[in-house]
Design a protein around this motif. Sequence first.
Motif, mmCIF file in Angstrom:
data_model
loop_
_atom_site.group_PDB
_atom_site.id
_atom_site.type_symbol
_atom_site.label_atom_id
_atom_site.label_comp_id
_atom_site.label_asym_id
_atom_site.label_seq_id
_atom_site.Cartn_x
_atom_site.Cartn_y
_atom_site.Cartn_z
ATOM 1 N N UNK A 194 -2.467 5.826 -7.939
ATOM 2 C CA UNK A 194 -3.389 6.897 -7.587
ATOM 3 C C UNK A 194 -4.048 6.611 -6.248
ATOM 4 N N UNK A 195 -4.505 7.666 -5.612
ATOM 5 C CA UNK A 195 -5.263 7.503 -4.379
ATOM 6 C C UNK A 195 -6.493 6.651 -4.681
ATOM 7 N N UNK A 196 -6.728 5.642 -3.849
ATOM 8 C CA UNK A 196 -7.853 4.730 -4.044
ATOM 9 C C UNK A 196 -7.459 3.402 -4.663
ATOM 10 N N UNK A 197 -6.260 3.320 -5.258
ATOM 11 C CA UNK A 197 -5.785 2.052 -5.823
ATOM 12 C C UNK A 197 -5.487 1.066 -4.697
ATOM 13 N N UNK A 198 -5.755 -0.193 -4.956
ATOM 14 C CA UNK A 198 -5.326 -1.251 -4.050
ATOM 15 C C UNK A 198 -3.941 -1.673 -4.522
ATOM 16 N N UNK A 199 -2.990 -1.677 -3.599
ATOM 17 C CA UNK A 199 -1.596 -1.902 -3.969
ATOM 18 C C UNK A 199 -0.971 -2.941 -3.043
ATOM 19 N N UNK A 200 -0.003 -3.657 -3.575
ATOM 20 C CA UNK A 200 0.797 -4.614 -2.797
ATOM 21 C C UNK A 200 2.249 -4.182 -2.949
ATOM 22 N N UNK A 201 2.936 -4.011 -1.826
ATOM 23 C CA UNK A 201 4.331 -3.593 -1.855
ATOM 24 C C UNK A 201 5.193 -4.570 -1.055
ATOM 25 N N UNK A 202 6.479 -4.514 -1.352
ATOM 26 C CA UNK A 202 7.462 -5.293 -0.614
ATOM 27 C C UNK A 202 8.560 -4.336 -0.201
ATOM 28 N N UNK A 203 8.982 -4.404 1.072
ATOM 29 C CA UNK A 203 10.039 -3.529 1.548
ATOM 30 C C UNK A 203 10.526 -3.957 2.921
ATOM 31 N N UNK A 204 11.443 -3.172 3.471
ATOM 32 C CA UNK A 204 12.035 -3.465 4.769
ATOM 33 C C UNK A 204 11.394 -2.587 5.837
ATOM 34 N N UNK A 205 10.903 -3.200 6.891
ATOM 35 C CA UNK A 205 10.307 -2.453 7.998
ATOM 36 C C UNK A 205 11.421 -1.786 8.792
ATOM 37 N N UNK A 206 11.317 -0.473 8.952
ATOM 38 C CA UNK A 206 12.345 0.262 9.691
ATOM 39 C C UNK A 206 11.809 0.864 10.987
ATOM 40 N N UNK A 207 10.555 0.548 11.332
ATOM 41 C CA UNK A 207 10.047 1.008 12.618
ATOM 42 C C UNK A 207 8.649 1.559 12.562
ATOM 43 N N UNK A 208 8.278 2.181 13.681
ATOM 44 C CA UNK A 208 6.935 2.707 13.855
ATOM 45 C C UNK A 208 7.029 4.138 14.348
ATOM 46 N N UNK A 209 6.327 5.042 13.667
ATOM 47 C CA UNK A 209 6.260 6.442 14.066
ATOM 48 C C UNK A 209 5.106 6.587 15.045
ATOM 49 N N UNK A 210 5.422 6.724 16.324
ATOM 50 C CA UNK A 210 4.388 6.789 17.360
ATOM 51 C C UNK A 210 3.579 8.083 17.305
ATOM 52 N N UNK A 211 4.142 9.127 16.744
ATOM 53 C CA UNK A 211 3.421 10.396 16.629
ATOM 54 C C UNK A 211 2.361 10.320 15.529
ATOM 55 N N UNK A 212 2.748 9.835 14.349
ATOM 56 C CA UNK A 212 1.821 9.743 13.220
ATOM 57 C C UNK A 212 1.088 8.410 13.152
ATOM 58 N N UNK A 213 1.494 7.444 13.989
ATOM 59 C CA UNK A 213 0.919 6.093 14.025
ATOM 60 C C UNK A 213 1.050 5.388 12.674
ATOM 61 N N UNK A 214 2.246 5.522 12.078
ATOM 62 C CA UNK A 214 2.533 4.901 10.785
ATOM 63 C C UNK A 214 3.675 3.906 10.923
ATOM 64 N N UNK A 215 3.504 2.739 10.320
ATOM 65 C CA UNK A 215 4.601 1.786 10.198
ATOM 66 C C UNK A 215 5.441 2.261 9.019
ATOM 67 N N UNK A 216 6.750 2.358 9.217
ATOM 68 C CA UNK A 216 7.641 2.867 8.177
ATOM 69 C C UNK A 216 8.303 1.703 7.445
ATOM 70 N N UNK A 217 8.237 1.757 6.134
ATOM 71 C CA UNK A 217 8.865 0.753 5.270
ATOM 72 C C UNK A 217 9.721 1.499 4.261
ATOM 73 N N UNK A 218 10.971 1.048 4.093
ATOM 74 C CA UNK A 218 11.827 1.678 3.085
ATOM 75 C C UNK A 218 12.238 0.649 2.039
ATOM 76 N N UNK A 219 12.903 1.119 1.008
ATOM 77 C CA UNK A 219 13.321 0.313 -0.141
ATOM 78 C C UNK A 219 12.137 -0.463 -0.725
ATOM 79 N N UNK A 220 10.987 0.187 -0.759
ATOM 80 C CA UNK A 220 9.765 -0.463 -1.222
ATOM 81 C C UNK A 220 9.752 -0.613 -2.737
ATOM 82 N N UNK A 221 9.130 -1.690 -3.167
ATOM 83 C CA UNK A 221 8.865 -1.906 -4.584
ATOM 84 C C UNK A 221 7.399 -2.321 -4.721
#
Length: 135
Positions: A103-130
């Motif tokens: 849920x929104x507000x939860x503190x979460x820890x994820x593991x995944x592969x970094x696939x880059x950075x979206x310069x428009x949205x300023x988001x680091x992209x991670x895929x295959x996350x668990x």
Amino acid sequence: MNKKRIGYIVLALLGLGLITGFIVYKKVINPEHREIFEESTDFIIDAEDLQFHFLNDPEAGTLKYMNKVIETYGTVTEVGSNLIIIEQKIQANFLESNTQKVLVGDVIRIKGRCIGFDEFLLLVKIDQATTIKTN
């Protein structure tokens, strides 16, 4: 040179070309699928610091984190069916619908592969996350 010797040379070059083409296909064009959740973690870093590395020096951030297995953590700010946004800094895409209730507000820890950075949205992209841990 006689025709027989030239034929052997051409045949050897064709064989070498076929072998090279097969190797390029297997290694570059169609590599084996990685099971990120089974791989060891390359970096453990919080969401704010990870985004900072890409904002501060995009080239260095890309060289350091691109295609690496990253474990990151922070507060969930958005939830979708196959993705979550952590602190408006990380977009984590899951292979399957996130079955664990996040849920929104939860503190979460994820593991995944970094696939880059979206310069428009300023988001680091991670895929295959668990999801590793939710508080």
